[in-house]
Every structure is written in C-alpha cells, then in structure tokens.
Design a protein around this motif. Structure first.
Motif, mmCIF file in Angstrom:
data_model
loop_
_atom_site.group_PDB
_atom_site.id
_atom_site.type_symbol
_atom_site.label_atom_id
_atom_site.label_comp_id
_atom_site.label_asym_id
_atom_site.label_seq_id
_atom_site.Cartn_x
_atom_site.Cartn_y
_atom_site.Cartn_z
ATOM 1 N N PHE A 125 5.578 -1.990 7.758
ATOM 2 C CA PHE A 125 4.179 -2.340 6.902
ATOM 3 C C PHE A 125 5.449 -1.113 5.576
ATOM 4 N N ILE A 126 5.303 -2.202 4.084
ATOM 5 C CA ILE A 126 6.494 -1.382 3.034
ATOM 6 C C ILE A 126 5.369 -1.555 1.111
ATOM 7 N N ALA A 127 5.755 -0.718 1.397
ATOM 8 C CA ALA A 127 5.149 -0.319 -0.062
ATOM 9 C C ALA A 127 5.659 -0.044 -1.701
ATOM 10 N N GLY A 128 4.967 -0.777 -1.969
ATOM 11 C CA GLY A 128 5.310 0.451 -3.602
ATOM 12 C C GLY A 128 4.648 0.958 -4.989
ATOM 13 N N GLY A 129 5.264 1.931 -4.678
ATOM 14 C CA GLY A 129 2.981 2.614 -6.074
ATOM 15 C C GLY A 129 2.429 2.219 -5.198
ATOM 16 N N ILE A 130 1.436 1.442 -6.170
ATOM 17 C CA ILE A 130 0.196 1.097 -5.856
ATOM 18 C C ILE A 130 -0.282 0.246 -4.462
ATOM 19 N N GLY A 131 1.188 -0.335 -4.353
ATOM 20 C CA GLY A 131 1.320 -1.375 -3.091
ATOM 21 C C GLY A 131 0.759 -0.894 -1.996
ATOM 22 N N VAL A 132 0.451 0.487 -1.859
ATOM 23 C CA VAL A 132 -0.094 0.684 -0.528
ATOM 24 C C VAL A 132 -1.211 0.740 -0.102
ATOM 25 N N THR A 133 -1.715 0.332 -1.287
ATOM 26 C CA THR A 133 -3.377 0.416 -1.084
ATOM 27 C C THR A 133 -4.160 -0.388 0.022
ATOM 28 N N PRO A 134 -3.947 -2.024 -0.338
ATOM 29 C CA PRO A 134 -4.174 -3.194 0.937
ATOM 30 C C PRO A 134 -3.809 -2.514 1.644
ATOM 31 N N LEU A 135 -2.218 -1.834 2.949
ATOM 32 C CA LEU A 135 -2.000 -1.440 3.571
ATOM 33 C C LEU A 135 -2.420 -0.241 4.509
ATOM 34 N N LEU A 136 -3.574 0.231 3.574
ATOM 35 C CA LEU A 136 -4.344 1.140 4.501
ATOM 36 C C LEU A 136 -5.290 0.855 5.398
ATOM 37 N N PRO A 137 -5.925 -0.051 4.930
ATOM 38 C CA PRO A 137 -6.669 -0.782 5.771
ATOM 39 C C PRO A 137 -6.043 -1.094 6.836
ATOM 40 N N MET A 138 -4.833 -1.864 6.435
ATOM 41 C CA MET A 138 -4.571 -2.581 7.666
ATOM 42 C C MET A 138 -3.953 -1.544 8.613
ATOM 43 N N ILE A 139 -3.014 -0.026 8.549
ATOM 44 C CA ILE A 139 -2.997 0.697 8.819
ATOM 45 C C ILE A 139 -4.066 1.471 10.475
ATOM 46 N N ARG A 140 -5.044 1.696 9.958
ATOM 47 C CA ARG A 140 -6.582 1.843 10.121
ATOM 48 C C ARG A 140 -7.180 0.736 11.065
ATOM 49 N N GLN A 141 -6.491 -0.092 11.024
ATOM 50 C CA GLN A 141 -6.720 -1.340 12.428
ATOM 51 C C GLN A 141 -5.708 -1.853 13.341
ATOM 52 N N ALA A 142 -4.640 -1.483 13.294
ATOM 53 C CA ALA A 142 -3.454 -0.966 13.534
ATOM 54 C C ALA A 142 -3.244 0.081 14.890
ATOM 55 N N GLU A 143 -4.133 1.075 14.031
ATOM 56 C CA GLU A 143 -4.558 1.996 14.921
ATOM 57 C C GLU A 143 -5.574 1.953 15.969
ATOM 58 N N LEU A 144 -6.756 1.151 15.124
ATOM 59 C CA LEU A 144 -7.923 0.623 16.097
ATOM 60 C C LEU A 144 -7.266 0.229 17.333
ATOM 61 N N LEU A 145 -6.868 -0.549 16.996
ATOM 62 C CA LEU A 145 -6.357 -1.925 18.509
ATOM 63 C C LEU A 145 -5.227 -1.776 18.698
ATOM 64 N N GLY A 146 -4.482 -0.417 17.933
ATOM 65 C CA GLY A 146 -3.987 0.267 19.158
ATOM 66 C C GLY A 146 -2.365 -0.679 19.385
ATOM 67 N N VAL A 147 -1.923 -0.980 18.338
ATOM 68 C CA VAL A 147 -0.781 -2.198 18.453
ATOM 69 C C VAL A 147 0.538 -0.862 16.953
ATOM 70 N N ASP A 148 1.603 -0.958 17.562
ATOM 71 C CA ASP A 148 2.715 -0.007 17.553
ATOM 72 C C ASP A 148 2.523 -0.359 15.499
ATOM 73 N N TRP A 149 3.364 0.661 15.326
ATOM 74 C CA TRP A 149 3.244 0.574 13.369
ATOM 75 C C TRP A 149 4.099 1.063 12.672
ATOM 76 N N THR A 150 5.477 0.917 12.070
ATOM 77 C CA THR A 150 5.477 2.571 10.743
ATOM 78 C C THR A 150 5.142 1.483 9.622
ATOM 79 N N LEU A 151 5.425 2.315 8.435
ATOM 80 C CA LEU A 151 5.378 2.520 6.763
ATOM 81 C C LEU A 151 6.551 2.762 6.553
ATOM 82 N N LEU A 152 7.380 2.069 5.382
ATOM 83 C CA LEU A 152 7.780 2.521 4.691
ATOM 84 C C LEU A 152 7.820 2.355 3.229
ATOM 85 N N TYR A 153 7.486 4.209 2.378
ATOM 86 C CA TYR A 153 6.504 3.809 1.403
ATOM 87 C C TYR A 153 7.141 4.842 0.144
ATOM 88 N N GLY A 154 8.034 3.866 -0.654
ATOM 89 C CA GLY A 154 8.711 4.038 -1.844
ATOM 90 C C GLY A 154 7.944 4.543 -3.184
#
Length: 329
Positions: A125-154
């Motif tokens: 996941f790559i976020a710039g500023g307020i672009g982090v908002t749609p990625l937050l539920p995706m991160i929760r979903q990946a966590e729920l499914l036990g899928v590997d993920w990383t976030l780069l947030y500027g």
C-alpha cells in the motif's frame, strides 16, 4: 446549527441510495484534517460496504463531495470519513471544517466502490497525505485474512499525516516518510526491479505521486497496480471532434451530442435523469452500460482492461470514438 430529521427518501435512479445521517462525532485527525463519524438519526443499520468504498457528502449548498470510508466495515451502524481542508477548493472542505458540527444532519449518497480490494498473496500500500483513508480498511481486511502487507505513507509533515496513531499498532509493516524529514517518497527502493506477480500494489494520493508510481510500474503486467484519484487526471484531447448520436435503448429514442456538450447533459435533454455527482470522471456515480459502439473513455477510474472491454462508460466526461453509441438507458 440545528436541523430536523426527515424520513429517508427512496433509492435514487440507478440503484444508489441516499440517507440523512447525523454527525455523531467530529474530531481532529491531523493538522488540517477532521474526522467525522456518521450515524442514522433513528439508529438504523447503514448500507454495507467493502474496503475501497466512498460516500457522497451532500452539503446544504448543493455541493457534493466524495470521501473514502475509513472506519470499521463490520460496524453496521456508523461510517467514518476524514476531510482535508483544501484552501484552494470549491468550499466543500471549508464547510465541513468550519460549519458542520456534532449533532448536525447531512445527506449522504452511496456507498460506491471504484477501488475494490482484490485477492492477493501480498499487498504493498502506498499513500500520500489524505490518500491513506481508503487504505486503512484494506489493511484491516489483510490483517483479518492473515495476508502479508506493508504500507509506505508520506505526507508534508508528521503532524499533517492522519491516523498515524492507529497505524502505530503495526510496527514493522508501516514506513512513515514525512517530506520535511525524509524528502519525497523513495519509490525506486520499493518499486524498481522486476514485478512481483504475487504482490498487488494499491496507491492513493496526489496526482504527482500516482503519476510517479504509474511510471515506475508501466512495464508491469496489467492488474498488479491499482490506483484511486481524488482529482481527475489531465484529460487528453477527444478522439472525435464532431457531433455523434447516442441511442437510448430503453427509451427507443436517440439524442445528438454536440461538441462541447457532455453525454450526461445530452441524455438529460431527452428526459433521462441519470444520477451524477462529481461530473469530473472520478466518483463513478454516472456509470452507464454500453450496448454497441466504442466509447472514448476519458475518466480517471477504469483500468486498461476495463477500458478495452468498452462495455461501460462514465457519461459525465467520456464520449464516442465513432458516429453512434447505444447506451443501456
């Protein structure tokens, strides 16, 4: 400000819904960003949604703005959004920051999803500023499914980056890169080299960031990179400068679309009221099926495969490559 609740209106044409919701909570999410929690004034369940979805916030002035849902998708009774103050905007964010208060009522359309999370073995996941908002539920979903993920947030500064407190719970998976401390996001270190077929990249943020990400991934197979824009990309020149005919299959009629007139405007003159919102090709509200003809896709939503299929278009901005289009209207 005090408003009176009214009964929910019926669903809008095209299957979308509209509700009047109450601001249950308004709080500072970062410098220049406020978070809103919205609930039904009667305590009713809200329409379901999935990661990547957004809602339309319909303000009393008639201005409509789209905001990504960034709360808990499993909470059926509240929506959370975050709104960045945009000094050069058209007044929507200023109204939310300065006038909308806890307890006020606001009309909400949707939810709709043009940025769905598709299955993958791994996510970047790559976020710039307020672009982090749609990625937050995706991160929760990946966590729920036990899928590997990383976030780069500027962001511009650490204090301007929303929800860093929540992301702090994921030590080792999240890289925060405020520009005043780190410079621009180090995209080469994250994206250069051969594509990784097991990893899907989701990016959201300012246009310049998305263009840079797209350039780095231009040689990747289709489907590995997915982006969402909050503002439209710079449109290219239309394929066709001349007028064209749009046949409305359900109405058994046709309408001429002149240069300088959108398909949306033209079909409305024929009495067909298509629901629309941004009218810039970013929200997806006016999506329309194409039964015949080749659309000139000018939106900021569809990926390359969807554009090639040509079976739908966003009639607020897209046009026709040929003399005739037949639409499912």
């Amino acid at each position: 400000m005090s408003l009176t609740a009214s009964p929910d209106p019926p669903p809008e044409p095209g299957g979308s819904s509209r509700n009047t919701l109450r601001v249950e909570r308004k709080s500072k999410a970062a410098d220049g960003v406020v978070g809103l929690t919205l609930v039904h004034p009667g305590g009713r369940r809200l329409p379901d949604w999935a990661p990547g979805a957004h809602i339309d916030l319909i303000l009393p002035s008639g201005v409509t703005r789209q905001y990504s849902l960034c709360g808990d998708r499993w909470d059926a009774y509240s929506y959370r959004i975050a709104v960045l103050r945009e000094p050069g905007g058209r007044g929507g964010s200023a109204y939310v920051h300065d006038e909308l208060e806890q307890g006020d009522l606001v009309d909400v359309g949707g939810p709709r999803n043009n940025f769905p999370l598709v299955p993958s073995e791994e996510y970047l996941f790559i976020a710039g500023g307020i672009g982090v908002t749609p990625l937050l539920p995706m991160i929760r979903q990946a966590e729920l499914l036990g899928v590997d993920w990383t976030l780069l947030y500027g962001g511009r500064t650490r204090d301007s980056m929303a929800f860093t407190d929540e992301l702090g719970a994921h030590e080792g998976r999240v890289t925060l890169a405020p520009q005043d401390e780190c410079g621009l996001l180090a995209l080469p270190a994250w994206l250069d080299g051969p594509p990784r077929p097991r990893t899907k990249v989701y990016a959201c943020g300012p246009g310049r960031l998305l263009e840079a990400v797209g350039a780095r991934c231009a040689h990747w197979p289709a489907g590995l990179l997915r982006t969402e824009r909050f503002v439209p990309s710079v449109p290219r020149a239309p394929v066709r400068d001349e007028a064209f005919e749009v046949e409305l299959a359900r109405q058994a009629t046709s309408v001429t679309v002149e240069p300088g007139v959108t398909v949306l405007e033209a079909v409305r003159t024929a009495g067909v009221n298509v629901l629309s919102s941004c009218e810039q090709g970013t929200c997806g509200t006016c999506e329309t099926g194409v039964l015949a003809g080749r659309p000139d896709q000018r939106d900021s939503i569809l990926d390359d495969g969807e554009r090639a299929a040509g079976d739908c278009m966003f009639i607020c901005v897209s046009r026709s490559c040929g003399p005739t289009l037949i639409l499912d209207l």
